[in-house]
Design a protein around this motif. Structure first.
Motif, PDB file in Angstrom:
ATOM      1  N   ILE A  73       0.849  -1.180   0.000  1.00  0.00           N
ATOM      2  CA  ILE A  73       0.000   0.000   0.000  1.00  0.00           C
ATOM      3  C   ILE A  73       0.890   1.236   0.000  1.00  0.00           C
ATOM      4  O   ILE A  73       1.783   1.381   0.835  1.00  0.00           O
ATOM      5  CB  ILE A  73      -0.948   0.003   1.207  1.00  0.00           C
ATOM      6  N   TYR A  74       0.635   2.115  -0.965  1.00  0.00           N
ATOM      7  CA  TYR A  74       1.356   3.369  -1.114  1.00  0.00           C
ATOM      8  C   TYR A  74       0.373   4.513  -0.952  1.00  0.00           C
ATOM      9  O   TYR A  74      -0.837   4.339  -1.122  1.00  0.00           O
ATOM     10  CB  TYR A  74       2.005   3.449  -2.506  1.00  0.00           C
ATOM     11  N   VAL A  75       0.890   5.690  -0.639  1.00  0.00           N
ATOM     12  CA  VAL A  75       0.056   6.891  -0.546  1.00  0.00           C
ATOM     13  C   VAL A  75       0.625   7.958  -1.469  1.00  0.00           C
ATOM     14  O   VAL A  75       1.844   8.038  -1.668  1.00  0.00           O
ATOM     15  CB  VAL A  75      -0.051   7.426   0.901  1.00  0.00           C
ATOM     16  N   THR A  76      -0.249   8.776  -2.025  1.00  0.00           N
ATOM     17  CA  THR A  76       0.188   9.842  -2.911  1.00  0.00           C
ATOM     18  C   THR A  76       0.817  10.980  -2.116  1.00  0.00           C
ATOM     19  O   THR A  76       0.480  11.209  -0.958  1.00  0.00           O
ATOM     20  CB  THR A  76      -0.991  10.390  -3.734  1.00  0.00           C
ATOM     21  N   GLY A 108      -2.086  11.627   0.243  1.00  0.00           N
ATOM     22  CA  GLY A 108      -2.408  10.552   1.173  1.00  0.00           C
ATOM     23  C   GLY A 108      -3.416   9.555   0.638  1.00  0.00           C
ATOM     24  O   GLY A 108      -3.839   8.656   1.358  1.00  0.00           O
ATOM     25  N   GLU A 161      -4.641   6.315  -0.925  1.00  0.00           N
ATOM     26  CA  GLU A 161      -4.018   4.984  -0.912  1.00  0.00           C
ATOM     27  C   GLU A 161      -4.171   4.270  -2.253  1.00  0.00           C
ATOM     28  O   GLU A 161      -5.244   4.272  -2.850  1.00  0.00           O
ATOM     29  CB  GLU A 161      -4.637   4.123   0.188  1.00  0.00           C
ATOM     30  N   THR A 182      -2.926   0.442  -3.994  1.00  0.00           N
ATOM     31  CA  THR A 182      -2.328  -0.873  -3.807  1.00  0.00           C
ATOM     32  C   THR A 182      -1.629  -1.238  -5.106  1.00  0.00           C
ATOM     33  O   THR A 182      -2.275  -1.380  -6.146  1.00  0.00           O
ATOM     34  CB  THR A 182      -3.399  -1.914  -3.442  1.00  0.00           C
ATOM     35  N   LYS A 239       3.158   3.357   2.426  1.00  0.00           N
ATOM     36  CA  LYS A 239       2.319   3.741   3.557  1.00  0.00           C
ATOM     37  C   LYS A 239       3.118   3.550   4.850  1.00  0.00           C
ATOM     38  O   LYS A 239       3.768   2.525   5.033  1.00  0.00           O
ATOM     39  CB  LYS A 239       1.045   2.900   3.580  1.00  0.00           C
TER      40      LYS A 239
END
Length: 79
Positions: A6-9, A33, A35, A37, A55
């Motif tokens: 999971i990554y956030v912008t 922020g 999210e 995947t 994340k």
């Protein structure tokens, strides 16, 4: 299926990140922020440009196989 994370912008993200739409906040800017995947390969380019970050809690989603051997545990140690 590949493992995903999971990554956030970040504030550098545009309206599309890794081929996915990023919504706008109330001020009309791309939401920080948000999210996403992604697989490592999907994230590679965006990470190099600083548009996403892993994340903070570092949670990952499992790939195609669940953990364990599929047996029900009875709590014994097998000894």
């Amino acid at each position: 299926m590949a493992d995903t994370k999971i990554y956030v912008t970040t504030d550098k993200a545009g309206p599309r990140v890794a081929g996915r739409h990023v919504p706008y906040d109330n001020g009309g800017k791309t939401k920080v922020g948000f999210e996403l995947t992604l697989t490592d390969r999907e994230a590679e380019y965006e990470l190099s440009h600083g548009t996403i970050a892993l994340k903070p809690d570092g949670k990952t989603k499992a790939s195609s196989k669940p953990a364990g051997d599929g047996q029900i545990s009875n709590g014994s140690t097998g000894a």
